[in-house]
Design a protein around this motif. Structure first.
Motif, PDB file in Angstrom:
ATOM      1  N   TRP A 197      -2.796   3.853  -2.920  1.00 23.22           N
ATOM      2  CA  TRP A 197      -2.684   2.836  -3.963  1.00 23.22           C
ATOM      3  C   TRP A 197      -2.518   1.507  -3.271  1.00 23.22           C
ATOM      4  CZ3 TRP A 197       1.365  -0.605  -4.641  1.00 23.22           C
ATOM      5  CH2 TRP A 197       1.278  -1.423  -5.791  1.00 23.22           C
ATOM      6  N   THR A 198      -3.291   0.538  -3.701  1.00 19.94           N
ATOM      7  CA  THR A 198      -3.201  -0.793  -3.091  1.00 19.94           C
ATOM      8  C   THR A 198      -2.682  -1.774  -4.111  1.00 19.94           C
ATOM      9  OG1 THR A 198      -5.181  -0.180  -1.901  1.00 19.94           O
ATOM     10  CG2 THR A 198      -4.501  -2.457  -1.726  1.00 19.94           C
ATOM     11  N   GLY A 199      -1.805  -2.665  -3.658  1.00 17.48           N
ATOM     12  CA  GLY A 199      -1.239  -3.675  -4.552  1.00 17.48           C
ATOM     13  C   GLY A 199      -2.179  -4.851  -4.739  1.00 17.48           C
ATOM     14  N   PRO A 200      -1.692  -5.831  -5.445  1.00 13.79           N
ATOM     15  CA  PRO A 200      -2.539  -7.000  -5.706  1.00 13.79           C
ATOM     16  C   PRO A 200      -2.848  -7.766  -4.430  1.00 13.79           C
ATOM     17  CG  PRO A 200      -0.324  -7.289  -6.603  1.00 13.79           C
ATOM     18  CD  PRO A 200      -0.397  -5.899  -6.105  1.00 13.79           C
ATOM     19  N   ASN A 201      -3.859  -8.628  -4.516  1.00 14.66           N
ATOM     20  CA  ASN A 201      -4.289  -9.395  -3.347  1.00 14.66           C
ATOM     21  C   ASN A 201      -3.178 -10.262  -2.801  1.00 14.66           C
ATOM     22  OD1 ASN A 201      -6.830  -8.404  -3.268  1.00 14.66           O
ATOM     23  ND2 ASN A 201      -7.720 -10.030  -4.535  1.00 14.66           N
ATOM     24  N   TYR A 202      -3.293 -10.570  -1.562  1.00 10.54           N
ATOM     25  CA  TYR A 202      -2.232 -11.331  -0.903  1.00 10.54           C
ATOM     26  C   TYR A 202      -2.325 -12.811  -1.244  1.00 10.54           C
ATOM     27  CZ  TYR A 202       1.138 -12.719   2.565  1.00 10.54           C
ATOM     28  OH  TYR A 202       2.247 -13.212   3.178  1.00 10.54           O
ATOM     29  N   GLN A 203      -1.174 -13.410  -1.533  1.00 10.79           N
ATOM     30  CA  GLN A 203      -1.118 -14.855  -1.778  1.00 10.79           C
ATOM     31  C   GLN A 203      -0.531 -15.526  -0.554  1.00 10.79           C
ATOM     32  OE1 GLN A 203      -1.866 -16.104  -4.856  1.00 10.79           O
ATOM     33  NE2 GLN A 203      -2.261 -14.114  -5.778  1.00 10.79           N
ATOM     34  N   GLU A 216       0.847  -1.187   0.000  1.00 11.75           N
ATOM     35  CA  GLU A 216       0.000   0.000   0.000  1.00 11.75           C
ATOM     36  C   GLU A 216       0.880   1.234   0.000  1.00 11.75           C
ATOM     37  OE1 GLU A 216      -3.648   0.013   2.492  1.00 11.75           O
ATOM     38  OE2 GLU A 216      -2.863   1.912   3.241  1.00 11.75           O
ATOM     39  N   VAL A 217       0.600   2.133  -0.918  1.00 12.54           N
ATOM     40  CA  VAL A 217       1.352   3.382  -0.961  1.00 12.54           C
ATOM     41  C   VAL A 217       0.397   4.526  -0.644  1.00 12.54           C
ATOM     42  CG1 VAL A 217       2.635   4.982  -2.427  1.00 12.54           C
ATOM     43  CG2 VAL A 217       3.025   2.529  -2.599  1.00 12.54           C
ATOM     44  N   ARG A 218       0.843   5.428   0.214  1.00 11.97           N
ATOM     45  CA  ARG A 218       0.029   6.587   0.544  1.00 11.97           C
ATOM     46  C   ARG A 218       0.700   7.831   0.031  1.00 11.97           C
ATOM     47  NH1 ARG A 218       0.657   3.549   5.841  1.00 11.97           N
ATOM     48  NH2 ARG A 218      -1.039   2.049   5.644  1.00 11.97           N
ATOM     49  N   ARG A 239       8.049   8.997  -9.005  1.00 15.01           N
ATOM     50  CA  ARG A 239       8.254   7.711  -8.348  1.00 15.01           C
ATOM     51  C   ARG A 239       6.984   6.875  -8.293  1.00 15.01           C
ATOM     52  NH1 ARG A 239      12.365   4.806  -6.605  1.00 15.01           N
ATOM     53  NH2 ARG A 239      12.208   5.025  -4.359  1.00 15.01           N
ATOM     54  N   THR A 240       5.839   7.531  -8.216  1.00 21.50           N
ATOM     55  CA  THR A 240       4.598   6.762  -8.109  1.00 21.50           C
ATOM     56  C   THR A 240       3.927   6.590  -9.458  1.00 21.50           C
ATOM     57  OG1 THR A 240       3.347   8.770  -7.634  1.00 21.50           O
ATOM     58  CG2 THR A 240       4.161   7.506  -5.740  1.00 21.50           C
ATOM     59  N   SER A 241       4.635   6.960 -10.532  1.00 19.34           N
ATOM     60  CA  SER A 241       3.978   6.906 -11.853  1.00 19.34           C
ATOM     61  C   SER A 241       3.513   5.520 -12.268  1.00 19.34           C
ATOM     62  CB  SER A 241       4.881   7.512 -12.923  1.00 19.34           C
ATOM     63  OG  SER A 241       6.197   7.072 -12.767  1.00 19.34           O
ATOM     64  N   PRO A 242       4.203   4.423 -11.876  1.00 20.04           N
ATOM     65  CA  PRO A 242       3.664   3.127 -12.295  1.00 20.04           C
ATOM     66  C   PRO A 242       2.351   2.749 -11.613  1.00 20.04           C
ATOM     67  CG  PRO A 242       5.932   2.927 -11.508  1.00 20.04           C
ATOM     68  CD  PRO A 242       5.458   4.274 -11.135  1.00 20.04           C
ATOM     69  N   MET A 243       1.966   3.492 -10.581  1.00 21.34           N
ATOM     70  CA  MET A 243       0.865   2.987  -9.771  1.00 21.34           C
ATOM     71  C   MET A 243      -0.507   3.358 -10.281  1.00 21.34           C
ATOM     72  SD  MET A 243       2.717   3.548  -6.162  1.00 21.34           S
ATOM     73  CE  MET A 243       4.370   2.896  -5.950  1.00 21.34           C
ATOM     74  N   MET A 244      -0.742   4.641 -10.453  1.00 23.43           N
ATOM     75  CA  MET A 244      -2.043   5.015 -11.024  1.00 23.43           C
ATOM     76  C   MET A 244      -1.926   6.431 -11.575  1.00 23.43           C
ATOM     77  SD  MET A 244      -4.636   5.937  -7.895  1.00 23.43           S
ATOM     78  CE  MET A 244      -4.452   4.535  -6.846  1.00 23.43           C
ATOM     79  N   PRO A 245      -2.862   6.855 -12.420  1.00 25.01           N
ATOM     80  CA  PRO A 245      -2.807   8.218 -12.948  1.00 25.01           C
ATOM     81  C   PRO A 245      -2.750   9.234 -11.807  1.00 25.01           C
ATOM     82  CG  PRO A 245      -4.553   6.970 -14.008  1.00 25.01           C
ATOM     83  CD  PRO A 245      -4.005   6.099 -12.933  1.00 25.01           C
ATOM     84  N   TRP A 246      -1.977  10.275 -12.063  1.00 22.14           N
ATOM     85  CA  TRP A 246      -1.681  11.242 -11.009  1.00 22.14           C
ATOM     86  C   TRP A 246      -2.941  11.866 -10.401  1.00 22.14           C
ATOM     87  CZ3 TRP A 246       1.657  12.247  -7.547  1.00 22.14           C
ATOM     88  CH2 TRP A 246       1.863  13.526  -7.026  1.00 22.14           C
TER      89      TRP A 246
END
Lengths: 398, 228, 760
Positions: free
Chosen positions: C570-576, C505-507, C554-561
């Motif tokens: 921003w939340t990453g994929p579900n936990y395995q 998770e990125v804040r 730095r956060t550009s891969p995560m979601m549109p600004w």
């Protein structure tokens, strides 16, 4: 012997000095009131745990004194006891001054005194289930009744006086029982909560009013060097012991009831805790035990010193009784939940006597003293008889 | 007519006191100073008390949050001479600053110590919140953008949020709740209509035994506790 | 104009006119108006950002009314704590509007440095300040001695940390000291010995049915606190089974009060208890044999050690816990699935903390809770946009090759990543070399670290130090130059969740109000500095050219600004779960009961450790002070209301500081009631607490919730720096703690100092 009433000359040095001193103290009291009004009650000793302080203690004390005094005046004007006639005017006037002082005291204790007119909006803006509001009616009416009563006495309209006197007894009793009800109906404070509080207050009113009247009368006659029949004092002093017994019985029953659960803990704390010296020393000692002993003792009850000492003790002791009710009553921590409550929420409250509060308290007394002195000077309250040197307006009956 | 109440689950409560702080932030309640705490002149709308019993090593401390109980038979409402505190139709006990004369009878009468008296001007400790409606130019029940000394204040169940929420057609108890309920991290507090059997509070009250504080005084609080 | 307004205006005029005072002349919150007008600000806005009052960095939303922040609440999009924040989050308002904040750069004119000494600050402009710092940095580079720059980094946003790190690397100094060495390193090293992850542990709390907390004060000082607070409520009454929570600790904390069972333990013996629990589990064959046989190594040696040395009856004398209790708890732990065992500061910040952490962590393996639902999980990390390669020259390379001041990685602290508390000794002895310039970013180590006095002396010795912080903290008091940084509510940045819910998770951090006065964000300062330094500028060239740009880059891969600005999270994929194939960073690629990682590390350092030292074990703690002279063990605990940003100038926190005692604004020294009564103490009496090193005075509290051999003092008070709501209030227990370390990780030991107490 015919009885006439006159004013005080009021030109002696003692009188002027006394008046000036009282005026100065009243002024200081007023200034401290202004300080507390501008800066807020942070300058006083009251807090969120002990919300009522000296002004309320003094107020209820004064109401008691006033009610007692007024009821005593009716001994003459309603029950026709002539031996008390010389002092009955003083009694009525004293009652008026005291109730005025009490209302001043209430105004001083309010957080927003400029809104004190709200206390008189009976039935319109007031919540008539509140004992405070009901007492507003009672005190206002009492003041009016007192003034009208005095008016009739000056006008020597005896039939009307008798009617007013009857109303006055009844109303004065209600007044102080109402004051007692302010405390007695509060279930949250175990030291207050009791159906006997109104009666206890009424008995205290009688005792303290009587004692104060004795002191005032004695002081006036002593300082004005008038001749008078001291039998009045002895007669009054004979009334005191039975009244003390009645008061003592009320208090005893109240405390005994509370010593049983559920109010046992707070009552034990009152009787044996940090404030117990006020209860035992002032209330029981000064107001009940010592005066009673003095007044039944075969030797002391016959001396003027003995009688007056007893009266002074009563006056001080009943003040202690009021204090021992109000302050410990709220200082005892509220038991929100069973167990030992930690920290500030479970602590016993404290009541420091801060300077502003002290000056305000002294100021109330000084103001009343001043008004009383002025009343003596400008109203015909003092008895005079043919043997006195004062000229007086002749009258058929006092 | 809804009757608003609150349920505090003491098993979920974590004793963090977020409710106390969130309430202060939301309602612009002034904080105190060390001296004011010692002389008990500081103002709290919600407090968390610790009640201890037992002896080492068998000891138990309960941490119990206490807002105003908004009693149905409120002793404070009975004793207020100026009708400054009164029960609204929906059960909230309102404190009207305009009418309060500062006699402190309500503080004497409240069995829960929920009320605080303002013993000084609190300007330096407030945030000047023009958003807390209505502001002083509006006639009617008060709460405050800024307060004055000499009057009593207490928890209001954030009725500014509720009234606004009702106006906007939101669901009270789900979408709109008082600040303490919203900001409780453990979700230990619930708010809603006690008359509605489907509301969360009613369901919680039916889920296990509840208690109210000082039940013997017959105040009929509307803040219920679910014990651990 | 009414009376109030008139009085306010007069006060304002008076103070502005009389204003030689450097620190905000306004004592009032009301008087602080945003210095730059936000003319076109709409009436009300909700802005998503993240908190920085502790290292959990929770996502928050701030309500801004006419340019003024008025309320902080959680962000529901954050899954770590289901959108909730802890009480400290709300204090952000008081952090932002703290009347003690520095508004402009300050220079020290009084050369003397010390606690009670007035630095006599004078104001200077940013140009002058930056010029001064750049000049000194340049001269270090010119002398080819970049390693003589010492950088401290306390609690900063991760974007700032990334930039500080890059700066240090480009400049050429190895001496970048984080505050981690004061908190939490042993948890990491113990775990690393088992599974190779030198990181804090995450727990899948939604499904846990049993929690065994060894000195872990989950409701007060664990990180992320908001998660524990939220999940506690969930575990108790929002799932079909009510989770049982057992707290093992010498003191009855809030966590213990809310838990189901409190087991008082002799301080420092948690490892023994953990091993005894393992004994019961192993001897009664309650362990998860499937997991152990397939995915672990070194088990036989471990089992032999346990069965041989750690029977409950033996451990019972060591810990003071009856053997029946140990057996019962062990059975409950093993038989209630899923169960977790976790350690916290109070059990791990000890000289043998790594082994304690290892012992506790292994319990999770025995219970089969590794990477499963309701058990220990592995926090995923977000993938930021890679920064362009660092541009470093030879001077920088040589500088970085120098030994670091904190002796990390040496044989003294072989596994350590940072040994914060070593710095004073190194500075005072000028080993391995003398430092010429120090820059501190929001670090207040002399309050937080044990042995405050040597910190004072060391800080006083540094030839020139710069401090960057919003407040004049205790460390800032020793600085020569103060650069006022903006608070976290006024800056751009990014943070990712520490060990939390497993999911990455990125804040985002975005300013909710314009920075107050002339304050500037740390990232802004670093960019500015970099432009003035030839050596560093190339490394900062392609990073987005400023704080906002950097974050965006730095956060550009995560979601549109724009979406990120709106959502804030921003939340990453579900936990395995159960990623056993690839999750263990150990030589055997499995969970290791005998630590292969430690073996390789020691071999690299040229020491061969006995096999026995590679196992979890209990070693009796080395106490500082002898039992006969100093009969009590000091436990300086951290209550919830302690803000980790170095300041405690927050009345909302101060007035409810000690919830278990219903008191605020002070420190209470807690001792066992019976012990206290025997010594003749009364509640509230002033007593001295004296260690072999120093002594402090405070009011005593007789409590039934303290082990008889313990004296517990809350940390967070005892400030002596600016801020009227904290100055002179309470005492700081760290002043009397001696200096000791966990030898593997360099974690400062806080709890092994012995004290004596007597009336004042």
């Amino acid at each position: 012997m015919s009885l006439t009433f006159s004013t005080l000359e009021g030109r002696s040095r003692i009188f002027l000095i006394l008046a000036a001193a009282l005026a100065a103290l009243s002024l200081i009291g007023f200034i401290s009131f202004m300080v507390s009004y501008i800066k807020g009650h942070q300058v006083l000793g009251s807090s969120n745990i002990v919300p009522w302080g000296m002004p309320i203690v003094i107020t209820i004390y004064l109401i008691g004194l006033s009610a007692g005094s007024l009821i005593l005046s009716s001994l003459t004007y309603v029950f026709g006891k002539e031996e008390y006639r010389p002092i009955s005017r003083i009694a009525v006037f004293l009652a008026i001054v005291l109730i005025f002082g009490a209302m001043v005291g209430i105004a001083l204790d309010l957080g927003r005194p400029e809104k004190s007119w709200r206390l008189f909006m009976f039935f319109v803006l007031n919540n008539m289930r509140s004992m405070f509001a009901i007492n507003g009616i009672l005190y206002g009416g009492y003041f009016l009744i007192g003034v009208i009563y005095l008016g009739f006495i000056f006008g020597e309209k005896w039939k009307w006086t008798r009617v007013m006197g009857l109303i006055a007894i009844f109303w004065a009793a209600l007044v102080h029982m109402g004051t007692g009800a302010i405390f007695g109906f509060i279930a949250a404070r175990p030291i207050f909560y009791s159906p006997i509080k109104p009666f206890e207050f009424l008995a205290a009113a009688m005792v303290s009013g009587l004692a104060l009247l004795m002191i005032v009368v004695w002081a006036i006659f002593r300082f004005t060097k008038r001749k008078w029949d001291q039998e009045i004092l002895y007669a009054l002093s004979k009334l005191l012991p039975p009244l003390i017994v009645v008061l003592f019985t009320m208090v005893l029953v109240d405390k005994l009831t509370h010593l049983y659960s559920p109010h046992r803990e707070p009552t034990l704390w009152l009787l044996a805790g940090p404030f117990s010296w006020i209860f035992w020393g002032l209330q029981v000692g000064c107001a009940y035990v010592l005066p009673f002993i003095l007044l039944v003792h075969p030797q002391y009850k016959k001396t003027i010193q003995g009688v007056m000492t007893a009266a002074c003790l009563v006056v001080i002791g009943i003040f202690g009784e009021r204090f021992a009710l109000v302050i410990p009553g709220t200082a005892y921590p509220l038991t929100f939940y069973p167990g030992s409550i930690e920290g500030i929420w479970g602590e016993v409250g404290s009541f420091p006597l801060r300077p502003m509060e002290l000056f305000m308290s002294i100021g109330i007394f000084a103001l009343m003293g001043l008004f009383f002195l002025l009343g003596l000077k400008y109203l015909a309250l003092l008895p005079a008889n043919e043997r006195s040197e004062q000229t007086s307006t002749p009258a058929e009956k006092g | 007519m809804p009757r608003w109440g609150m349920v505090i689950d003491l098993d979920k409560c974590v004793g963090c006191q977020a409710c106390t702080i969130a309430c202060k932030a939301e309602n612009n309640v002034p904080y105190g100073s060390p001296e004011e705490q010692k002389s008990r002149k500081d103002v709290y709308w919600n407090k968390v008390i610790a009640v201890t019993s037992g002896k080492y090593p068998k000891v138990n401390t309960e941490l119990i949050p206490m807002p105003c109980m908004h009693c149905d038979q409120a002793p404070c409402v009975t004793v207020c001479p100026a009708k400054a505190t009164y029960r609204r139709e929906d059960g909230i006990i309102v404190q009207d600053f305009r009418r309060c004369i500062g006699c402190k009878y309500c503080i004497v009468a409240c069995p829960y110590g929920a009320r605080s008296f303002n013993s000084k001007e609190q300007e330096e400790k407030e945030y000047h919140r023009k958003d807390l409606p209505p502001d002083r130019s509006v006639w009617g029940p008060w709460p405050f953008p800024t307060r004055t000394h000499g009057v009593v204040e207490k928890c209001t169940f954030c009725f500014h949020r509720i009234d606004q929420g009702i106006k906007e057609g939101k669901r009270i108890g789900k979408e709109v709740v008082p600040a303490c309920v919203e900001d409780c991290p453990a979700n230990a507090r619930a708010f809603g209509d006690l008359e509605d059997t489907g509301s969360e509070v009613s369901q919680l009250l039916a889920s296990r035994g509840w208690i109210r504080l000082r039940e013997e005084l017959g105040t009929k609080c509307k803040v219920y506790y679910l014990p651990r | 104009m009414n009376r109030r307004t008139f009085l306010k205006l007069s006060a304002l005029t008076g103070t502005v006119v009389g204003g030689k005072r450097i620190i905000g002349p306004f004592e009032t919150f009301a008087g602080l108006s945003p210095q730059q007008k936000t003319e076109n600000a709409p009436e009300e806005k909700w802005i998503s950002t993240s908190c920085l009052n502790c290292s959990a960095r929770c996502a928050i939303r701030v309500r801004v009314l006419k340019g003024k922040a008025v309320k902080i609440t959680g962000n529901p999009l954050s899954s770590v704590a289901d959108g909730k924040i802890c009480p400290r989050g709300h204090l952000g308002l008081q952090v932002l509007y703290d009347p003690g904040r520095i508004r402009f750069p300050l220079k020290r004119t009084n050369k003397e440095k010390g606690r009670a000494i007035d630095p006599k600050w004078t104001r200077l402009s940013w140009e002058e300040a930056i010029e001064e710092v750049a000049h000194r940095l340049k001269s270090l580079r010119d002398k080819a001695q970049p390693h003589k720059l010492l950088l401290f980094s306390g609690l900063n946003s991760m974007s700032s940390e990334d930039l500080i790190f890059r700066f240090a690397n480009a400049f050429g100094t190895p001496n970048l000291i984080f505050g981690n060495g004061l908190d939490g390193e042993t948890e990491k090293s113990g775990r690393w010995m088992a599974d190779g992850h030198y990181r804090s542990t995450a727990y899948d709390l939604d499904h846990t049915n049993y929690v065994l907390a060894f000195g872990a004060q989950m409701l007060e000082s664990s990180i992320p606190l908001s998660r524990f607070l939220r999940k506690w409520g969930k575990l108790r009454r929002e799932k079909s089974n009510r989770t049982k929570i057992v707290v093992i600790s010498p003191r009855y904390s809030v966590t213990a009060a809310k838990a189901d069972e409190w087991i008082p333990i002799r301080p420092g013996t948690d490892a023994a208890l953990a091993m005894a629990i393992a004994h019961v589990i192993l001897s009664e064959k309650l362990h998860d044999s499937d997991f152990i046989s397939h995915w672990t190594t070194g088990f036989d040696l471990y089992k032999k050690l346990i069965l041989h040395q750690y029977s409950p009856s033996v451990v019972s004398t060591v810990t003071g816990i009856p053997p029946e209790t140990i057996q019962r708890i062990a059975r409950e732990f093993a038989q209630t699935q899923p169960a977790i065992a976790l350690g916290g500061k109070e059990s791990l910040n000890w000289p043998e903390g790594s082994y304690t952490s290892y012992a506790i962590f292994c319990l999770n393996a025995l219970a089969g809770s590794i990477d499963g639902p309701g058990g220990v999980i592995y926090q995923e990390h977000p993938k930021y946009q890679e920064m362009s390669p660092l541009v470093e020259d030879d001077i920088a390379r040589e500088g970085k090759a120098q030994p670091c001041l904190d002796l990390r990685g040496t044989t003294k602290f072989p596994a350590a990543q940072v040994v914060t508390n070593q710095i004073p000794e190194s500075l005072l002895a000028d080993t391995p070399y003398a430092i010429e310039l120090a820059i501190g970013f929001n670090s207040n180590f002399n309050m937080l670290a044990p042995g405050s006095e040597r910190w004072d002396q060391a800080l006083g010795k540094i030839p020139y130090s710069v401090h960057v912080s919003p407040f004049i903290s205790e460390m800032a008091l020793y600085a020569d130059l103060l650069l006022p940084s903006a608070t976290y509510l006024e800056e751009w940045g990014y943070d990712h969740s520490p060990a939390g819910g497993g999911v990455a998770e990125v804040r985002l951090k975005q300013p909710v109000v314009k920075p107050l006065g002339e304050t500037r964000a740390i990232s802004d300062i670093l960019f500015h500095l970099s432009k003035n330094l030839k050596a560093v500028a190339p490394s900062f060239a392609n990073l987005g050219d400023g704080p906002e740009g950097f974050v965006k880059f730095r956060t550009s891969p995560m979601m549109p600004w724009k979406e990120f600005l709106r959502k804030g999270v921003w939340t990453g994929p579900n936990y395995q779960y159960k990623k056993y194939q690839r999750i263990f960073n150990t030589p055997s690629k499995k969970f290791e009961f005998t630590s292969g990682n430690l073996r390789s590390l020691m071999a690299k350092k040229g020491k061969r450790d006995e096999e026995l030292n590679l196992l979890p074990q209990y070693r009796e703690a080395n106490f500082l002070g002898k039992k006969d002279q100093h009969p009590f063990v000091l436990i300086p605990y951290q209550p919830l209301m302690v803000i980790e940003n170095g300041s405690q100038n927050y009345p909302w926190a101060q007035e409810i500081f000690l919830p278990m005692h219903g008191r605020g604004w002070e420190t209470l020294i807690e001792i066992n009631r019976e012990v206290g009564e025997r010594m003749g103490f009364r509640n509230g009496q002033m007593i001295w607490v004296e260690s072999p090193f120093e002594k402090i005075k405070g009011r005593v509290k007789l409590s039934d919730g303290i082990h008889p051999e313990v004296v517990a003092i809350p940390s967070g008070q005892g400030h002596y720096a600016y801020g009227k709501w904290q100055q002179g209030i309470g005492v700081n227990p760290h002043e009397i703690i001696g200096v000791d370390y966990d030898r593997l990780s360099g974690q400062a030991a806080f709890f092994n100092t012995r004290v004596k107490i007597y009336k004042a």
